[in-house]
Design a protein around this motif. Sequence first.
Motif, PDB file in Angstrom:
ATOM      1  N   SER A 144       0.825  -1.213   0.000  1.00 42.16           N
ATOM      2  CA  SER A 144       0.000   0.000   0.000  1.00 42.16           C
ATOM      3  C   SER A 144       0.855   1.257   0.000  1.00 42.16           C
ATOM      4  CB  SER A 144      -0.932   0.004   1.216  1.00 42.16           C
ATOM      5  OG  SER A 144      -1.860  -1.060   1.160  1.00 42.16           O
ATOM      6  N   VAL A 145       1.939   1.237   0.768  1.00 44.95           N
ATOM      7  CA  VAL A 145       2.844   2.394   0.783  1.00 44.95           C
ATOM      8  C   VAL A 145       3.532   2.540  -0.569  1.00 44.95           C
ATOM      9  CG1 VAL A 145       4.887   3.428   1.848  1.00 44.95           C
ATOM     10  CG2 VAL A 145       3.229   2.212   3.264  1.00 44.95           C
ATOM     11  N   MET A 146       3.990   1.439  -1.133  1.00 36.66           N
ATOM     12  CA  MET A 146       4.698   1.492  -2.410  1.00 36.66           C
ATOM     13  C   MET A 146       3.794   1.976  -3.547  1.00 36.66           C
ATOM     14  SD  MET A 146       6.884  -2.026  -2.042  1.00 36.66           S
ATOM     15  CE  MET A 146       7.357  -2.024  -3.772  1.00 36.66           C
ATOM     16  N   ARG A 147       2.500   1.677  -3.456  1.00 38.61           N
ATOM     17  CA  ARG A 147       1.558   2.079  -4.507  1.00 38.61           C
ATOM     18  C   ARG A 147       0.891   3.425  -4.224  1.00 38.61           C
ATOM     19  NH1 ARG A 147      -1.399  -3.865  -4.795  1.00 38.61           N
ATOM     20  NH2 ARG A 147       0.234  -4.931  -5.992  1.00 38.61           N
ATOM     21  N   TYR A 148       1.252   4.037  -3.142  1.00 35.75           N
ATOM     22  CA  TYR A 148       0.596   5.288  -2.728  1.00 35.75           C
ATOM     23  C   TYR A 148       0.822   6.391  -3.755  1.00 35.75           C
ATOM     24  CZ  TYR A 148      -0.194   9.597  -0.080  1.00 35.75           C
ATOM     25  OH  TYR A 148      -0.625  10.822   0.327  1.00 35.75           O
ATOM     26  N   GLY A 198       4.595  -1.459  13.021  1.00 36.44           N
ATOM     27  CA  GLY A 198       4.851  -0.147  13.598  1.00 36.44           C
ATOM     28  C   GLY A 198       5.129   0.897  12.537  1.00 36.44           C
ATOM     29  N   TYR A 199       5.900   0.504  11.530  1.00 31.52           N
ATOM     30  CA  TYR A 199       6.197   1.448  10.447  1.00 31.52           C
ATOM     31  C   TYR A 199       4.914   1.907   9.764  1.00 31.52           C
ATOM     32  CZ  TYR A 199       7.135   3.159   5.830  1.00 31.52           C
ATOM     33  OH  TYR A 199       7.113   3.923   4.696  1.00 31.52           O
ATOM     34  N   TYR A 200       3.999   0.974   9.500  1.00 27.66           N
ATOM     35  CA  TYR A 200       2.775   1.355   8.792  1.00 27.66           C
ATOM     36  C   TYR A 200       1.879   2.243   9.656  1.00 27.66           C
ATOM     37  CZ  TYR A 200      -1.138   1.207   5.595  1.00 27.66           C
ATOM     38  OH  TYR A 200      -2.139   1.576   4.717  1.00 27.66           O
ATOM     39  N   VAL A 201       1.817   1.958  10.949  1.00 26.79           N
ATOM     40  CA  VAL A 201       1.044   2.830  11.843  1.00 26.79           C
ATOM     41  C   VAL A 201       1.585   4.257  11.769  1.00 26.79           C
ATOM     42  CG1 VAL A 201       0.519   3.328  14.263  1.00 26.79           C
ATOM     43  CG2 VAL A 201       0.338   0.984  13.413  1.00 26.79           C
ATOM     44  N   GLY A 202       2.910   4.389  11.791  1.00 30.54           N
ATOM     45  CA  GLY A 202       3.519   5.719  11.680  1.00 30.54           C
ATOM     46  C   GLY A 202       3.326   6.325  10.308  1.00 30.54           C
ATOM     47  N   ALA A 203       3.406   5.497   9.251  1.00 30.14           N
ATOM     48  CA  ALA A 203       3.239   6.004   7.891  1.00 30.14           C
ATOM     49  C   ALA A 203       1.846   6.588   7.684  1.00 30.14           C
ATOM     50  CB  ALA A 203       3.495   4.883   6.884  1.00 30.14           C
ATOM     51  N   ARG A 249       0.126   8.088   9.906  1.00 31.58           N
ATOM     52  CA  ARG A 249       0.098   9.402  10.551  1.00 31.58           C
ATOM     53  C   ARG A 249       0.740  10.450   9.642  1.00 31.58           C
ATOM     54  NH1 ARG A 249       2.459   7.241  16.363  1.00 31.58           N
ATOM     55  NH2 ARG A 249       0.614   6.011  16.990  1.00 31.58           N
ATOM     56  N   ARG A 250       1.767  10.029   8.914  1.00 34.50           N
ATOM     57  CA  ARG A 250       2.464  10.959   8.029  1.00 34.50           C
ATOM     58  C   ARG A 250       1.746  11.103   6.685  1.00 34.50           C
ATOM     59  NH1 ARG A 250       6.484   7.799  10.490  1.00 34.50           N
ATOM     60  NH2 ARG A 250       6.620   6.382   8.705  1.00 34.50           N
ATOM     61  N   LEU A 251       1.069  10.037   6.252  1.00 38.15           N
ATOM     62  CA  LEU A 251       0.349  10.023   4.980  1.00 38.15           C
ATOM     63  C   LEU A 251      -1.086   9.543   5.239  1.00 38.15           C
ATOM     64  CD1 LEU A 251       3.132   8.214   2.916  1.00 38.15           C
ATOM     65  CD2 LEU A 251       2.688  10.675   2.937  1.00 38.15           C
ATOM     66  N   PRO A 252      -1.945  10.421   5.713  1.00 37.13           N
ATOM     67  CA  PRO A 252      -3.303  10.014   6.135  1.00 37.13           C
ATOM     68  C   PRO A 252      -4.134   9.371   5.034  1.00 37.13           C
ATOM     69  CG  PRO A 252      -2.780  12.244   6.900  1.00 37.13           C
ATOM     70  CD  PRO A 252      -1.696  11.846   5.939  1.00 37.13           C
ATOM     71  N   GLU A 253      -3.744   9.556   3.771  1.00 36.20           N
ATOM     72  CA  GLU A 253      -4.522   8.976   2.674  1.00 36.20           C
ATOM     73  C   GLU A 253      -4.274   7.476   2.498  1.00 36.20           C
ATOM     74  OE1 GLU A 253      -3.415  11.278  -0.692  1.00 36.20           O
ATOM     75  OE2 GLU A 253      -4.589  13.030  -0.097  1.00 36.20           O
ATOM     76  N   LEU A 254      -3.281   6.934   3.199  1.00 32.94           N
ATOM     77  CA  LEU A 254      -3.048   5.493   3.146  1.00 32.94           C
ATOM     78  C   LEU A 254      -4.263   4.759   3.718  1.00 32.94           C
ATOM     79  CD1 LEU A 254       0.674   5.171   4.330  1.00 32.94           C
ATOM     80  CD2 LEU A 254      -0.230   4.549   2.072  1.00 32.94           C
ATOM     81  N   PRO A 255      -4.580   3.574   3.193  1.00 31.22           N
ATOM     82  CA  PRO A 255      -5.777   2.852   3.674  1.00 31.22           C
ATOM     83  C   PRO A 255      -5.640   2.428   5.138  1.00 31.22           C
ATOM     84  CG  PRO A 255      -4.461   1.467   2.218  1.00 31.22           C
ATOM     85  CD  PRO A 255      -3.886   2.844   2.120  1.00 31.22           C
ATOM     86  N   SER A 256      -6.764   2.445   5.814  1.00 30.81           N
ATOM     87  CA  SER A 256      -6.834   1.965   7.192  1.00 30.81           C
ATOM     88  C   SER A 256      -7.355   0.536   7.178  1.00 30.81           C
ATOM     89  CB  SER A 256      -7.766   2.856   8.011  1.00 30.81           C
ATOM     90  OG  SER A 256      -7.979   2.322   9.295  1.00 30.81           O
ATOM     91  N   PHE A 257      -6.577  -0.383   7.706  1.00 32.58           N
ATOM     92  CA  PHE A 257      -6.970  -1.785   7.711  1.00 32.58           C
ATOM     93  C   PHE A 257      -7.739  -2.099   8.985  1.00 32.58           C
ATOM     94  CE2 PHE A 257      -3.222  -1.668   4.978  1.00 32.58           C
ATOM     95  CZ  PHE A 257      -3.734  -2.269   3.834  1.00 32.58           C
ATOM     96  N   SER A 258      -8.877  -2.751   8.822  1.00 27.04           N
ATOM     97  CA  SER A 258      -9.736  -3.067   9.956  1.00 27.04           C
ATOM     98  C   SER A 258     -10.272  -4.485   9.820  1.00 27.04           C
ATOM     99  CB  SER A 258     -10.904  -2.075  10.028  1.00 27.04           C
ATOM    100  OG  SER A 258     -11.866  -2.492  10.967  1.00 27.04           O
ATOM    101  N   LEU A 259     -10.170  -5.244  10.885  1.00 24.33           N
ATOM    102  CA  LEU A 259     -10.727  -6.595  10.878  1.00 24.33           C
ATOM    103  C   LEU A 259     -12.239  -6.577  10.748  1.00 24.33           C
ATOM    104  CD1 LEU A 259      -8.659  -8.506  13.585  1.00 24.33           C
ATOM    105  CD2 LEU A 259      -8.674  -8.905  11.115  1.00 24.33           C
ATOM    106  N   ALA A 260     -12.858  -5.556  11.323  1.00 21.01           N
ATOM    107  CA  ALA A 260     -14.316  -5.467  11.268  1.00 21.01           C
ATOM    108  C   ALA A 260     -14.817  -5.403   9.831  1.00 21.01           C
ATOM    109  CB  ALA A 260     -14.794  -4.245  12.048  1.00 21.01           C
ATOM    110  N   GLU A 261     -14.019  -4.800   8.940  1.00 17.90           N
ATOM    111  CA  GLU A 261     -14.440  -4.646   7.557  1.00 17.90           C
ATOM    112  C   GLU A 261     -13.906  -5.749   6.639  1.00 17.90           C
ATOM    113  OE1 GLU A 261     -13.153  -0.811   6.351  1.00 17.90           O
ATOM    114  OE2 GLU A 261     -14.441   0.277   7.757  1.00 17.90           O
TER     115      GLU A 261
END
Length: 421
Positions: A315-319, A374-379, A381-393
């Motif tokens: 996801s980060v690489m394709r952002y 951890g890196y993705y959680v921080g990423a 925060r720095r790039l809010p447009e990155l997808p949020s992954f959720s087990l609920a969804e």
Amino acid sequence: MFLLILLYLVLTIIRPQDYLPGLENVPLLPAVLGLAFASWMFSRDRTFAAPQFVLLPAFLVVLMLSQATNGWVGGMLDELSRFGPAVAAFFIFAAACTSRKRVVTSMRVFVLCSVVLALHSIQQAQTGVGWTGIPLGEEGRVQYVGIFNDPNDLGLLFVATLPMAFFLARQAGALMKLAWWSGAALMLYGVYLTNSRGAMLAVLVVAGIYIWHKRGLFTAGTLGLVGLVAMQALSSRMTELDAGEESANGRVEAWYEGLHMFLENPVFGVGAGNFTDYNELTAHNSFVLVLAETGFVGYIIWLAFVGYGFWMMLSVMRYRPGATMDAAQASDLVFEKRLALTLLLSLCGLFAAAFFLSRSYMIVLYLIAAMVTGYYVGARRRLPELPSFSLAEGWWRWVPASMGSITALYVLVAILLRTAK
């Protein structure tokens, strides 16, 4: 917290407590992990913003239930004490790696620790024994102490940290660039000294994926074939890369038995750590091991835990930013993508090697997974447009993914068994 978990990482890999006089009975690892966990409990960096923070404790619960459902309720406490530290270390390390600076620092520690083990391997190969007092293993293959007393485990570590060394060399100045390149060369030589076929194939996988990313699939495939021929020329064991060869055939038989254990115990498996109660050899495949020992429930959870790490890095690489970026922001984005590519390659090397080993519960796997999470959680925060992954969804995706991967394993084993005849 960060310094304590880095110390835990160093003790986990270099393991002075396993060979230095006076440290044999000192509980260094539990003490350092306990202090790090206490720091994490009161830290503002504590986070649960990724599915892995739910999946890994759930997997621990399944490990415990797999013992109870196979008639050993007391085994639940054994699993808690055995795998619980990996869960705690994951939570701490992931929380500590949300900044790019800390991710890079963690990479440095991983690489430096791996270089120490590579130097030990070289000394062992030259003199017959390393400074730990451990001699060469069978067929002259190098080994270390503790969790790295198997040459294959050493190879797995070297392959997983190799992309980190290349990343650090790319970012460094002239002098440090030479140092990191030298470290990468030592780890490659270490892989050669382990004579681990799985590790050598994993090196090809890492190189192939990188070339695919940069130059395309055709170039990667062509150079991969050249690399395979070169490795067969360098290693006698690579020339025996055939399903009918005794060692390889034993592994395929173990995979076959593992799949049958799953069929007979499809929900919670035969119980964590019980594979060798049903088969003389261990599974020699981390995926088959989880499937056989924890059943479909555990396998779905573990596969999701692993899969989210790959998905996040892709996801980060394709952002693609939604708005125009200035020069500084564009430079930051390039750095983010390089970090994501490095972590993705580390995951590819780790699981390519783990595909031929029973390392489903190995602590190094969960420490690298923690860096990724951890890196993705921080990423985000720095790039809010990155997808949020959720087990609920998205939890349901892993059911067909698990079924598909199990089917693929069955087909692979059937083909290999027929080839071996």
